[in-house]
Scaffold this motif. Structure first.
Motif, mmCIF file in Angstrom:
data_model
loop_
_atom_site.group_PDB
_atom_site.id
_atom_site.type_symbol
_atom_site.label_atom_id
_atom_site.label_comp_id
_atom_site.label_asym_id
_atom_site.label_seq_id
_atom_site.Cartn_x
_atom_site.Cartn_y
_atom_site.Cartn_z
ATOM 1 N N ARG A 53 45.125 9.221 20.917
ATOM 2 C CA ARG A 53 44.763 8.665 19.608
ATOM 3 C C ARG A 53 44.260 9.744 18.673
ATOM 4 O O ARG A 53 44.616 9.786 17.492
ATOM 5 C CB ARG A 53 43.678 7.586 19.799
ATOM 6 N N LEU A 54 43.430 10.647 19.211
ATOM 7 C CA LEU A 54 42.924 11.740 18.386
ATOM 8 C C LEU A 54 44.058 12.651 17.931
ATOM 9 O O LEU A 54 44.046 13.166 16.808
ATOM 10 C CB LEU A 54 41.871 12.545 19.162
ATOM 11 N N ASP A 55 45.031 12.853 18.821
ATOM 12 C CA ASP A 55 46.172 13.680 18.437
ATOM 13 C C ASP A 55 46.949 13.044 17.288
ATOM 14 O O ASP A 55 47.408 13.747 16.374
ATOM 15 C CB ASP A 55 47.096 13.879 19.647
ATOM 16 N N GLU A 105 42.450 8.320 24.655
ATOM 17 C CA GLU A 105 41.668 8.716 23.486
ATOM 18 C C GLU A 105 42.153 10.035 22.904
ATOM 19 O O GLU A 105 42.177 10.225 21.680
ATOM 20 C CB GLU A 105 40.181 8.813 23.859
ATOM 21 N N THR A 106 42.543 10.964 23.781
ATOM 22 C CA THR A 106 43.086 12.226 23.256
ATOM 23 C C THR A 106 44.426 11.972 22.551
ATOM 24 O O THR A 106 44.746 12.645 21.563
ATOM 25 C CB THR A 106 43.278 13.250 24.388
ATOM 26 N N LEU A 156 42.683 20.093 21.870
ATOM 27 C CA LEU A 156 42.932 18.687 22.189
ATOM 28 C C LEU A 156 44.123 18.552 23.113
ATOM 29 O O LEU A 156 44.128 17.720 24.043
ATOM 30 C CB LEU A 156 43.173 17.903 20.896
ATOM 31 N N ARG A 176 38.975 1.440 13.356
ATOM 32 C CA ARG A 176 39.570 2.712 13.717
ATOM 33 C C ARG A 176 40.706 3.010 12.753
ATOM 34 O O ARG A 176 41.446 2.130 12.361
ATOM 35 C CB ARG A 176 40.122 2.664 15.151
ATOM 36 N N THR A 232 42.321 6.409 9.928
ATOM 37 C CA THR A 232 41.939 7.412 8.926
ATOM 38 C C THR A 232 42.140 6.916 7.504
ATOM 39 O O THR A 232 41.607 7.502 6.563
ATOM 40 C CB THR A 232 42.799 8.668 9.111
ATOM 41 N N ILE A 267 45.662 11.062 15.032
ATOM 42 C CA ILE A 267 44.841 11.225 13.833
ATOM 43 C C ILE A 267 44.980 12.626 13.270
ATOM 44 O O ILE A 267 45.118 12.830 12.050
ATOM 45 C CB ILE A 267 43.367 10.913 14.157
ATOM 46 N N VAL A 268 44.953 13.629 14.156
ATOM 47 C CA VAL A 268 45.091 15.015 13.707
ATOM 48 C C VAL A 268 46.439 15.223 13.041
ATOM 49 O O VAL A 268 46.547 15.904 12.006
ATOM 50 C CB VAL A 268 44.901 15.978 14.898
ATOM 51 N N SER A 308 41.886 20.531 11.495
ATOM 52 C CA SER A 308 42.878 19.898 12.370
ATOM 53 C C SER A 308 43.645 20.933 13.183
ATOM 54 O O SER A 308 43.958 20.718 14.364
ATOM 55 C CB SER A 308 43.862 19.077 11.522
#
Length: 500
Positions: A321-323, A318-319, A287, A448, A450, A325-326, A280
């Protein structure tokens, strides 16, 4: 070792340790039962020995008593009947009524008040009854038997006729009977009251000792019953101890397996956390660059190719959302140190509602807030609790896709438990099979996500010394309750400490 194999190994280890731990108690149980049987057999043997010894003692004393009585009867009959009758009548003829009545009077005077059932005098030459307290027996022949023959030769002897045992004490059984017949030679005596060798006849004394034998059998029964009662009590107590010990050992074995599984899970999560934290951390910076570049690109595309800005917007979303999650991975792998201060539990809830107000309004979700204004302060990290409440409200919004109602309420928990915040939605609810797993890391029923949100929430609440609970009904909604304890005197912060 793969995870399924390790769990199977731990399970077999538990079974072996449980069996090894319970084996001594199983042996104790068998020992207790065997001891109970052996002691009962010993009690029966002891009661039999006591009864047999008492019976033999009774017979010896009864025989000695009968022989003493017969000797005295010999003397009194010879002195008071034989000599006077010979002087008066010249010979003894008990068939004579006067002689019979005189002899009968002497015998009955001697037997009065004694446990003598019958007295019989046989002729010494012929086995014929010369006198008996039972008059119909007089003159009958051959009643003496072997005992008469021995006494006629000068040998004292006795015979016992009895029936009955401990089973005779049962209702409906035959009565206990015991009779002793003692045969002694009827001898002449000198003037000095000494017996000679001249045998005039045989005296038979029958003594009824049924009551004494009954008392002995009753004593035997009491010994058996008392032994049975004592051993039953001891056996029951020992059985209770064994059963309780078995349960304790089983609980400890189960607890040990649970702790071993938790330790294994903690080790696995720790290793996974280190890997997640490293990955991460490496993803987070690139990211962020991608996110910033996409925002800049969105502005330029709008100028160069109007109508295609959506492409860049997708990258930004999406970035983002990924952020998120990270960040969840980092929060799970490297949780921040909590900064505990006194504050109201409703404050982070109010912040979360304000932040998500537009999102909830867009989904047509009605928010109903009922915060008690006079609740006591609790020790909390406002940012951590905000993260917990935010996560629960966000999940509630996802569960109410067609709109619904969200109710937040603070109140005093049960006496001594602290302050609670309940968050209730009218969403789709949680299936019963999933309800026990929603706080496990990486468990999720969404396409979707984690699966770390609620796991992090529980970890945060537990670090506050509180608890988080959930109740849900499929199709009706869910209710999450966060309870934080009231500060104890030892945990009170200084007066100049910051307040939430």
């Amino acid at each position: 070792m793969p995870m399924p194999d390790l769990r199977e190994f731990l399970r077999s280890l538990k079974e072996r340790s449980t069996n090894d731990g319970l084996l001594p108690f199983a042996l104790v149980k068998y020992f207790a039962f065997s001891s109970f049987v052996l002691i009962m057999l010993a009690a029966f043997a002891l009661s039999w020995l006591i009864a047999d010894n008492a019976r033999n003692t009774l017979l010896r004393r009864s025989e000695a008593y009968s022989q003493l009585f017969a000797d005295n009867l010999n003397r009194q009959v010879f002195v008071q009947f034989v000599l006077p009758t010979v002087v008066r009548y010249g010979r003894i003829a008990i068939s004579n009524q006067d002689q019979y009545e005189r002899l009968d009077q002497i015998v009955r005077n001697l037997t009065r008040g004694m446990h003598i059932k019958e007295v019989t005098i046989y002729d010494s030459v012929e086995n014929i009854v010369a006198y008996s307290t039972v008059q119909p027996l007089m003159g009958r022949r051959g009643l003496g038997g072997l005992e008469y023959s021995k006494a006629a030769r000068g040998e004292k002897n006795s015979v016992v006729i009895s029936s009955g045992s401990i089973l005779s004490l049962l209702p409906g059984s035959d009565a206990i009977f015991c009779s002793m017949k003692t045969f002694v030679p009827f001898r002449q005596e000198t003037r000095l009251a000494q017996q000679t060798d001249d045998i005039m006849g045989v005296i038979e004394v029958e003594q009824d000792i049924s009551e004494d034998l009954h008392a002995i059998i009753v004593l035997q029964a009491k010994v058996i019953v008392l032994s049975l009662a004592i051993m039953s009590l001891l056996f029951a107590i020992l059985s209770m101890i064994v059963v309780q010990a078995n349960r304790t050992m089983a609980r400890r074995a189960a607890e040990r397996l649970r702790l071993e599984e938790e330790l294994n899970e903690a080790q696995r999560l720790a290793s996974l956390g280190k890997m997640v934290a490293s990955v991460s951390h490496e993803i987070k910076n690139p990211l962020g660059i991608v996110h910033s570049t996409a925002e800049i690109l969105a502005g330029r595309i709008g100028k160069l190719a109007p109508g295609n800005e959506r492409l860049a917007t997708i990258i930004v979303e999406e970035t983002t959302r990924l952020d998120r999650i990270v960040r969840e991975f980092l929060d799970f792998a490297r949780p921040r140190e909590a900064k505990m201060i006194l504050g109201q539990l409703q404050e982070p809830a109010e912040r979360a509602i304000r932040f998500l107000h537009s999102e909830l309004e867009r989904k047509n979700i009605e928010v109903d807030v009922q915060f008690s204004p006079d609740l006591p302060d609790v020790l909390l990290d406002s940012e951590h609790i905000y993260q917990v409440v935010f996560n629960i409200i966000f999940n509630a919004g996802q569960a109410m896709l067609q709109g619904g109602r969200l109710h937040l309420e603070t109140q005093l928990a049960l006496p001594g438990e602290g302050v609670s915040l309940s968050i209730t939605d009218t969403g789709c609810g949680i299936a019963p099979e999933a309800l026990s797993q929603i706080f496990n890391p990486f468990y999720t029923d969404k396409n979707r996500g984690t699966g770390l949100g609620l796991a992090i929430a529980r970890s945060i609440v537990e670090k506050h010394g509180g608890k988080i609970e959930v109740a849900s009904l499929v199709g009706a909604g869910s209710c999450f309750t966060i309870t934080l304890p009231l500060p104890s005197p030892q945990s009170q912060v200084p007066e100049d400490a910051p307040q939430a």
